[in-house]
Design a protein around this motif. Structure first.
Motif, PDB file in Angstrom:
ATOM      1  N   ALA A 115      25.120  49.818  59.546  1.00 32.04           N
ATOM      2  CA  ALA A 115      25.302  49.147  60.838  1.00 32.04           C
ATOM      3  C   ALA A 115      24.122  49.396  61.764  1.00 32.04           C
ATOM      4  O   ALA A 115      23.681  48.483  62.485  1.00 32.04           O
ATOM      5  N   ALA A 116      23.599  50.614  61.769  1.00 28.36           N
ATOM      6  CA  ALA A 116      22.468  50.935  62.638  1.00 28.36           C
ATOM      7  C   ALA A 116      21.250  50.095  62.276  1.00 28.36           C
ATOM      8  O   ALA A 116      20.537  49.591  63.151  1.00 28.36           O
ATOM      9  N   VAL A 117      21.001  49.930  60.974  1.00 26.81           N
ATOM     10  CA  VAL A 117      19.873  49.105  60.531  1.00 26.81           C
ATOM     11  C   VAL A 117      20.121  47.643  60.888  1.00 26.81           C
ATOM     12  O   VAL A 117      19.232  46.943  61.388  1.00 26.81           O
ATOM     13  N   ALA A 118      21.347  47.177  60.631  1.00 28.81           N
ATOM     14  CA  ALA A 118      21.675  45.786  60.933  1.00 28.81           C
ATOM     15  C   ALA A 118      21.547  45.486  62.427  1.00 28.81           C
ATOM     16  O   ALA A 118      20.990  44.456  62.820  1.00 28.81           O
ATOM     17  N   ASN A 119      22.037  46.398  63.245  1.00 28.19           N
ATOM     18  CA  ASN A 119      21.998  46.173  64.695  1.00 28.19           C
ATOM     19  C   ASN A 119      20.583  46.208  65.252  1.00 28.19           C
ATOM     20  O   ASN A 119      20.335  45.689  66.350  1.00 28.19           O
ATOM     21  N   SER A 120      19.662  46.793  64.503  1.00 24.64           N
ATOM     22  CA  SER A 120      18.268  46.820  64.947  1.00 24.64           C
ATOM     23  C   SER A 120      17.476  45.625  64.424  1.00 24.64           C
ATOM     24  O   SER A 120      16.280  45.508  64.703  1.00 24.64           O
ATOM     25  N   GLY A 121      18.129  44.780  63.639  1.00 22.22           N
ATOM     26  CA  GLY A 121      17.471  43.566  63.173  1.00 22.22           C
ATOM     27  C   GLY A 121      17.194  43.490  61.694  1.00 22.22           C
ATOM     28  O   GLY A 121      16.817  42.439  61.188  1.00 22.22           O
ATOM     29  N   GLY A 122      17.340  44.625  60.978  1.00 24.27           N
ATOM     30  CA  GLY A 122      17.135  44.621  59.541  1.00 24.27           C
ATOM     31  C   GLY A 122      18.410  44.299  58.790  1.00 24.27           C
ATOM     32  O   GLY A 122      19.397  43.847  59.376  1.00 24.27           O
ATOM     33  N   LEU A 123      18.392  44.531  57.485  1.00 28.75           N
ATOM     34  CA  LEU A 123      19.577  44.314  56.658  1.00 28.75           C
ATOM     35  C   LEU A 123      20.108  45.656  56.177  1.00 28.75           C
ATOM     36  O   LEU A 123      19.455  46.350  55.405  1.00 28.75           O
ATOM     37  N   GLY A 124      21.302  46.029  56.647  1.00 28.52           N
ATOM     38  CA  GLY A 124      21.952  47.240  56.176  1.00 28.52           C
ATOM     39  C   GLY A 124      22.694  46.966  54.884  1.00 28.52           C
ATOM     40  O   GLY A 124      23.182  45.858  54.656  1.00 28.52           O
ATOM     41  N   SER A 125      22.775  47.992  54.041  1.00 33.41           N
ATOM     42  CA  SER A 125      23.398  47.824  52.721  1.00 33.41           C
ATOM     43  C   SER A 125      24.320  48.977  52.395  1.00 33.41           C
ATOM     44  O   SER A 125      24.112  50.106  52.839  1.00 33.41           O
ATOM     45  N   LEU A 126      25.327  48.682  51.551  1.00 36.52           N
ATOM     46  CA  LEU A 126      26.220  49.698  51.017  1.00 36.52           C
ATOM     47  C   LEU A 126      26.224  49.594  49.500  1.00 36.52           C
ATOM     48  O   LEU A 126      26.383  48.502  48.941  1.00 36.52           O
ATOM     49  N   GLY A 127      26.052  50.731  48.823  1.00 35.68           N
ATOM     50  CA  GLY A 127      26.197  50.785  47.377  1.00 35.68           C
ATOM     51  C   GLY A 127      27.658  51.026  47.040  1.00 35.68           C
ATOM     52  O   GLY A 127      28.172  52.114  47.269  1.00 35.68           O
ATOM     53  N   VAL A 128      28.341  50.003  46.506  1.00 37.24           N
ATOM     54  CA  VAL A 128      29.796  50.066  46.350  1.00 37.24           C
ATOM     55  C   VAL A 128      30.248  49.983  44.897  1.00 37.24           C
ATOM     56  O   VAL A 128      31.446  49.861  44.630  1.00 37.24           O
ATOM     57  N   ALA A 129      29.314  50.063  43.966  1.00 32.27           N
ATOM     58  CA  ALA A 129      29.649  49.842  42.559  1.00 32.27           C
ATOM     59  C   ALA A 129      30.692  50.807  42.028  1.00 32.27           C
ATOM     60  O   ALA A 129      31.482  50.454  41.146  1.00 32.27           O
ATOM     61  N   MET A 130      30.703  52.034  42.528  1.00 36.27           N
ATOM     62  CA  MET A 130      31.629  53.041  42.014  1.00 36.27           C
ATOM     63  C   MET A 130      32.870  53.211  42.886  1.00 36.27           C
ATOM     64  O   MET A 130      33.669  54.106  42.650  1.00 36.27           O
TER      65      MET A 130
END
Length: 354
Positions: free
Chosen positions: A32-47
């Motif tokens: 969220a912090a990255v997204a709110n600053s204009g970038g793309l935030g990501s979550l690794g959810v495979a497991m």
């Protein structure tokens, strides 16, 4: 800032910088912090189990209304019938005894590969962007995702893989150089291949495909970002740089190891998961190096290591911990993720203007 606009338009983001998914370390707060600053935030959810995935996405959406990325693994389910676990169990036994852990577990798969159930859940959650590691799912799956307006990113470690991803329908390609931390995304050739460095890989992938290319691997500051754009990339993906941010889920011991890492402190190993992944070299990777070929097929090797990793963490000893890291760990500065994102892009823009 003067950056290529094709990726930002595609993903509906302001800055062409992606925080790598990094399962276990990338938290909703970090994304969220990255997204709110204009970038793309990501979550690794495979497991993650379905309930965990629902909770993580709900938490992320409570923190941002910006686009985000969910990352999944696409791999063949391992056939353990023909695998002889005895050599690996014998190699791990002394270390288990050192921590009083009892017998070494047998290999096991605790989370399935991307399947129909996963697809149904993703379609329900409808994230703006989904990325895949170790290849792409089948055409029907990709069509279902695209019907929901979901953008698809794929990871390539060679030009041939990039071409395959583009022909399969990837909207953008992450060109993962060998310097990158965590799992190698290799899927066309033998898993031990795909060892091209970022500087050599990115321009060749850019020349080979017509979709935006995202440079990844060994990028730790504005200089690396600017260089990536000069090589023709439309965006960059950074992982290790974000591991030291306060929003990351990395432990104090993990952060200490990153702070002390040199440029040659990492090794690509199968010992933690069964597939090649770059981690900080420690006692486990040193003493079991001769057993790399004896690792259980991905991801079944995880079950054999999990109790030892947990015990090492509890004892505050990094000797047997799984510490994913790229080769540029020493460039990572401790600062909030949003500030890091804007600072890095500002520095890169200044270099490009100069």
């Amino acid at each position: 800032m003067t950056f290529p606009a094709d990726l930002t338009r595609l993903l509906n983001i302001e800055l062409p910088i992606i925080q790598a998914p990094m399962a276990g370390s990338a938290t909703p707060e970090l994304a969220a912090a990255v997204a709110n600053s204009g970038g793309l935030g990501s979550l690794g959810v495979a497991m993650m189990k379905p309930a965990e995935l629902r909770d993580a996405v709900a938490k992320l959406r409570s923190l941002t209304n910006k686009p985000f990325n969910l990352n999944f693994f696409v791999h063949r389910e391992p056939d353990l019938d023909g695998y002889d676990a005895a050599p690996m169990q014998a190699a791990l036994a002394p270390h288990y005894a050192e921590f009083g852990l009892g017998p070494v577990p047998v290999p096991a798969v605790h989370a399935p590969a991307f399947n129909a159930d996963t697809l149904a859940l993703v379609l329900e959650l409808a994230p703006p962007i989904v990325s895949f590691h170790f290849g792409m799912p089948d055409a029907a799956t990709l069509a279902a995702l695209k019907s929901k307006g979901i953008k698809i990113l794929g990871c390539a470690t060679t030009v041939a893989e990039a071409k395959r991803l583009a022909s399969d329908g990837a909207d953008a390609i992450i060109a993962q150089g060998h310097e990158a931390g965590g799992h190698r995304g290799t899927f066309l050739d033998h898993v031990d291949l795909g060892t091209v460095g970022t500087m050599a890989l990115v321009p060749q992938v850019v020349d080979a495909v017509s979709v935006p290319v995202i440079a990844a691997g060994g990028i730790g500051d504005g200089r690396g970002i600017a260089a990536s754009f000069m090589l023709g990339a439309s965006g960059v993906q950074l992982g290790t740089a974000y591991l030291v941010c306060p929003e990351a889920g990395t432990s104090a011991l993990y952060r200490k190891a990153l702070a002390e890492a040199s440029d040659h402190a990492t090794v690509v190993t199968k010992l933690f998961s069964g597939r090649p992944a770059r981690a900080i070299h420690n006692r486990l990777t040193q003493e079991l190096s001769a057993f790399e070929s004896k690792a259980a097929p991905f991801p079944a090797q995880r079950a054999m290591l999990a109790p030892l990793i947990a015990a090492s963490t509890r004892a505050e000893k990094a000797e047997f911990m799984q510490i994913w890291s790229g080769q540029a760990a020493r460039l990572a500065k401790v600062e909030p993720a949003g500030e890091k994102t804007t600072r890095l892009m500002r520095e890169a823009a200044a270099l490009m203007r100069g």
